[in-house]
Design a protein around this motif. Structure first.
Motif, PDB file in Angstrom:
ATOM      1  N   ARG A 111       0.863  -1.184   0.000  1.00 17.56           N
ATOM      2  CA  ARG A 111       0.000   0.000   0.000  1.00 17.56           C
ATOM      3  C   ARG A 111       0.898   1.231   0.000  1.00 17.56           C
ATOM      4  NH1 ARG A 111      -3.287   3.496   3.455  1.00 17.56           N
ATOM      5  NH2 ARG A 111      -5.319   3.789   2.434  1.00 17.56           N
ATOM      6  N   ALA A 112       0.748   2.062  -1.021  1.00 16.37           N
ATOM      7  CA  ALA A 112       1.568   3.264  -1.168  1.00 16.37           C
ATOM      8  C   ALA A 112       0.658   4.484  -1.130  1.00 16.37           C
ATOM      9  CB  ALA A 112       2.344   3.222  -2.478  1.00 16.37           C
ATOM     10  N   VAL A 113       0.962   5.421  -0.246  1.00 21.41           N
ATOM     11  CA  VAL A 113       0.147   6.629  -0.085  1.00 21.41           C
ATOM     12  C   VAL A 113       1.036   7.852  -0.281  1.00 21.41           C
ATOM     13  CG1 VAL A 113      -1.347   7.957   1.451  1.00 21.41           C
ATOM     14  CG2 VAL A 113      -1.384   5.450   1.532  1.00 21.41           C
ATOM     15  N   VAL A 248      -2.585   1.939  -4.503  1.00 17.45           N
ATOM     16  CA  VAL A 248      -1.960   3.257  -4.477  1.00 17.45           C
ATOM     17  C   VAL A 248      -3.027   4.289  -4.137  1.00 17.45           C
ATOM     18  CG1 VAL A 248      -0.620   4.960  -5.773  1.00 17.45           C
ATOM     19  CG2 VAL A 248      -0.333   2.519  -6.261  1.00 17.45           C
ATOM     20  N   ARG A 249      -2.647   5.251  -3.310  1.00 19.56           N
ATOM     21  CA  ARG A 249      -3.565   6.340  -2.961  1.00 19.56           C
ATOM     22  C   ARG A 249      -2.852   7.676  -3.131  1.00 19.56           C
ATOM     23  NH1 ARG A 249      -7.288   6.510   2.364  1.00 19.56           N
ATOM     24  NH2 ARG A 249      -8.542   5.293   0.887  1.00 19.56           N
ATOM     25  N   LEU A 250      -3.540   8.625  -3.754  1.00 15.13           N
ATOM     26  CA  LEU A 250      -3.105  10.017  -3.814  1.00 15.13           C
ATOM     27  C   LEU A 250      -4.042  10.840  -2.944  1.00 15.13           C
ATOM     28  CD1 LEU A 250      -2.437  10.568  -7.638  1.00 15.13           C
ATOM     29  CD2 LEU A 250      -0.774  10.001  -5.862  1.00 15.13           C
ATOM     30  N   PHE A 289      -7.643   9.787  -4.217  1.00 18.88           N
ATOM     31  CA  PHE A 289      -7.743   8.952  -5.408  1.00 18.88           C
ATOM     32  C   PHE A 289      -7.143   7.574  -5.104  1.00 18.88           C
ATOM     33  CE2 PHE A 289      -7.686  13.330  -6.707  1.00 18.88           C
ATOM     34  CZ  PHE A 289      -8.612  13.405  -7.735  1.00 18.88           C
ATOM     35  N   ASP A 290      -7.925   6.520  -5.329  1.00 19.64           N
ATOM     36  CA  ASP A 290      -7.484   5.156  -5.034  1.00 19.64           C
ATOM     37  C   ASP A 290      -7.429   4.324  -6.310  1.00 19.64           C
ATOM     38  OD1 ASP A 290      -7.148   5.329  -2.239  1.00 19.64           O
ATOM     39  OD2 ASP A 290      -9.312   5.181  -1.942  1.00 19.64           O
TER      40      ASP A 290
END
Length: 509
Positions: A111-113, A248-250, A289-290
């Motif tokens: 999981r990358a944020v 991924v999350r922005l 954003f996911d």
């Protein structure tokens, strides 16, 4: 001439290997590197000088994403080689079943944020690891890469050459979590480039070592920050280990009206849009954003990109905010500039002990540079602009001055002091980021000599004249706990910025 069934099967394997390698646009050496073999080995197999092994076939199947074709050719060859009495091979492996040599690691979940806070991007990566190998794992390699202008490589290279990414500014921290108390992880640099860092996260700290043994699982988390002046509008994840799940999350400011899209590429496909959509969720003042995928192929790359379609109300020069024009000082306060009345602005700053505190000094200068980038988006500053560390709430003797000529390099001042000045003076209007609602007529020397420190602790004296003398003297005043109002002629009033816009004139030098 090939007559033996075993030889025909080996040749069939070599033909399929060469076909998929060519379709993927790889040389023999490139394929060998991706598979973890000696560069000559692929050439020997394709040339029928070496027979394929199960390990070679599994790696080739995974790297070339051959949909089982290479693996099937190997099974046919291997069954003939061993005869019907041989132990049947396992079914065609999913790409994740292949593991790079010497690791045996599988990423069961990543999981990358990435969060943008206005002055910097903050990245947190969390990976659930499983050691499917036969040896304990004592370190884990991570990469940090920046690309300020991804659509202009030449400009980006020049930018990062002039403003290299440093380990000090990353504030890298890492932890190991096996379900108990998280353990801090030490780290060690492997590669240090202007826009690229490779870092070993070590399964150890001051309290001891905690290797990841075969059959065990652990979660690691590492985090770092990069200033907005070095991070471009993109976030990429590369699949370098077998991975089961990737998300991924922005996390971006909603007021900037971000537009996000994504691209993916792999050895078997040209760059194209993400196969799964990016989903937006609005949470208070944030736009989140996911995106996620299952079992991504090895060596695939997924890149999220964005652009901001608007600017925050307080960042639009003279723009309305809810129908009310924001005060200049409010816009500065919104950028984190300490305002007049704060005690820190009236206190002498602390000198750096150089070179011992060079890392701290570079970090402070990086923050000052980031602030100047944000300020340039807010106001033209045609006369040049400077900022002192105290104006960012940092009690260090550092300032950065951008000359009126935008092509000139910013001037970095560490532990500066004026050692000489010209008796010739003039009066010009000055503004201050810490009370930007007013301008004041300030007398200054036309030339000053400034002694200041270098990163290695050495000192030098630099002469500044005219506009630069005024800008530099203004910032040194800040570091000594003074404001320009202290230098104004008694009885001369401050001019409101609205009035100054009507009557003020450019500096004449």
């Amino acid at each position: 001439m090939t007559t033996s069934p075993i030889e025909r099967a080996a040749e069939s394997f070599a033909v399929e290997l060469a076909r998929y390698r060519t379709e993927r646009g790889l040389s023999k050496k490139q394929l060998a590197t991706l598979m973890g073999f000696d560069p000559s080995y692929v050439s020997h197999v394709e040339g029928r000088r070496h027979r394929p092994t199960e390990d070679f076939a599994r790696r080739a199947e995974a790297v070339l994403e051959a949909s089982g074709t290479i693996w099937q050719r190997f099974r046919e060859y291997d069954e003939l080689r061993h005869g019907r009495s041989a132990t049947p091979l396992r079914d065609h492996p999913a790409p994740g079943q292949w593991m790079p040599p010497g690791t045996g690691l599988i990423v069961e979940r990543e999981r990358a944020v990435l969060t943008y806070t206005g002055d910097a991007y903050h990245c947190v990566i969390r990976r659930e690891l499983y050691n499917a190998g036969t040896e304990p794992v004592t370190r884990y390699l991570v990469r940090v890469a920046v690309d300020r202008y991804p659509n202009d490589p030449g400009r980006s290279n020049r930018h990062h050459r002039d403003h290299p990414l440093t380990f000090a500014e990353l504030h890298l921290r890492a932890y190991r979590d096996d379900g108990g108390q998280p353990e801090p992880m030490h780290w060690r640099a492997k590669h240090d480039r202007d826009a690229f860092k490779e870092i070993w996260l070590l399964f150890e700290n001051d309290e001891g070592r905690f290797p990841l043994y075969p059959g065990d699982r652990v979660t690691i988390e590492y985090a770092y920050r990069v200033g907005r002046e070095k991070w471009g509008p993109w976030f990429q994840r590369a699949v370098r280990l077998p991975t089961r799940h990737l998300e991924v999350r922005l996390d971006l400011p909603a007021e900037l009206d971000p537009l996000v899209w994504g691209l993916e590429t792999s050895l078997s496909a040209e760059e194209g849009p993400l196969r799964r959509p990016v989903v937006r969720h609005d949470r208070a003042d944030r736009a989140v954003f996911d995106w996620a995928t299952e079992d991504p192929p090895l060596n695939a790359r997924y890149r999220l990109q964005w652009r901001f379609r608007s600017r925050p109300p307080e960042s639009a020069p003279g723009g309305p905010a809810g129908g009310v024009r924001a005060r200049a000082s409010d816009r500065m306060r919104g950028l984190g500039i300490v305002q007049r009345g704060a005690d820190l602005l009236r206190q002498p700053s602390r000198q750096f002990d150089l070179p011992a505190e060079a890392g701290v000094a570079r970090e402070v200068v990086d923050r000052l540079g980031s602030a100047l980038v944000r300020l340039d988006e807010l106001h033209p500053f045609s006369k040049g602009v400077g900022i002192a560390a105290t104006q960012l709430g940092l009690a260090w003797a550092a300032a950065v001055v951008r000359p009126p000529d935008r092509a000139a390099e910013p001037v970095v001042l560490l532990n500066p002091r004026v050692v000489d000045s010209s008796p010739d003076t003039d009066e010009q209007y000055e503004g201050c980021l810490s009370f930007f609602d007013h301008r004041g007529l300030v007398p200054r020397s036309l030339r000053i000599d400034v002694e200041h420190a270098q990163w290695d602790g050495g000192r030098l004296i630099t002469s500044f004249e005219f506009a630069m003398a005024r800008l530099v003297a203004h910032e040194i005043d800040h570091l000594e706990g003074r404001l320009y109002v202290d230098r104004m002629t008694p009885g001369v009033p401050l001019v409101p910025v609205e009035e100054y816009r009507e009557t003020g004139t450019p500096w004449r030098y």
